[in-house]
Design a protein around this motif. Structure first.
Motif, PDB file in Angstrom:
ATOM      1  N   ALA A  31      34.481  34.686  40.190  1.00 30.54           N
ATOM      2  CA  ALA A  31      33.705  34.112  39.090  1.00 30.54           C
ATOM      3  C   ALA A  31      32.251  33.919  39.502  1.00 30.54           C
ATOM      4  CB  ALA A  31      34.317  32.781  38.656  1.00 30.54           C
ATOM      5  N   THR A  36      30.237  33.709  36.139  1.00 31.60           N
ATOM      6  CA  THR A  36      31.073  33.121  35.098  1.00 31.60           C
ATOM      7  C   THR A  36      31.892  31.990  35.711  1.00 31.60           C
ATOM      8  OG1 THR A  36      32.618  33.634  33.306  1.00 31.60           O
ATOM      9  CG2 THR A  36      32.970  34.802  35.389  1.00 31.60           C
ATOM     10  N   THR A  37      32.898  31.530  34.998  1.00 32.82           N
ATOM     11  CA  THR A  37      33.719  30.420  35.489  1.00 32.82           C
ATOM     12  C   THR A  37      35.072  30.920  35.974  1.00 32.82           C
ATOM     13  OG1 THR A  37      34.722  30.000  33.322  1.00 32.82           O
ATOM     14  CG2 THR A  37      32.652  28.835  33.839  1.00 32.82           C
ATOM     15  N   ASN A  40      37.390  31.506  33.116  1.00 33.63           N
ATOM     16  CA  ASN A  40      37.196  32.784  32.439  1.00 33.63           C
ATOM     17  C   ASN A  40      37.906  33.910  33.196  1.00 33.63           C
ATOM     18  OD1 ASN A  40      36.167  34.341  30.298  1.00 33.63           O
ATOM     19  ND2 ASN A  40      34.429  34.990  31.544  1.00 33.63           N
TER      20      ASN A  40
END
Length: 141
Positions: A31, A36-37, A40
């Motif tokens: 991530a 991103t996380t 996600n």
């Protein structure tokens, strides 16, 4: 009697998860690499399909080709991981491999030496203050 072989559709999210796991990369690291996380990445790994751009970004972050993810098999992954390891020359910079440009033990020794120097300076200062105090007390008597 012939047995029909039923081929399961490719589950790209599962292939991403298995490839990432085989490479020893955590969801949070992937991530971070993709900006991103972790949640996600977890969602992506649960999806059966994904767009080509996402697949290419994930493949690049893992240091593999999109085709390697699409055609993932446990046996192929183990061969590729072993080959990657055997052919690695020194530091690996693709994927989420740590490469150190220093010896961690040398850093520990360096920090210890700095701490020791600080303690010695503190002791010298305290001894100097004690001598001054003693000389001031002796001159008053």
């Amino acid at each position: 009697m012939e047995t029909a072989v039923r081929k399961r559709p490719i589950h790209l999210g599962d292939h991403v998860r298995r490839m990432r796991t085989a490479l020893g990369v955590k969801q949070a690291s992937l991530a971070s690499e993709l900006g991103t996380t972790q949640q996600n990445i977890s969602r992506i790994e649960q999806e059966e399909e994904m767009d080509k751009a996402t697949l290419e970004r994930i493949a690049k972050a893992l240091g593999v080709t999109p085709e390697a993810i699409e055609n993932f098999t446990e046996e192929g992954a183990m061969f590729n991981v072993q080959t990657l390891h055997d052919n690695a020359s020194g530091n690996l910079t693709s994927g989420n491999f740590n490469s150190y440009t220093f010896n961690p033990i040398d850093k520990i020794v360096e920090l210890y030496d700095a701490l020791l120097k600080s303690e010695r300076e503190k002791n010298e200062l305290l001894e100097k203050l004690m001598r001054e105090k003693e000389s001031n007390s002796a001159s008053r008597v």
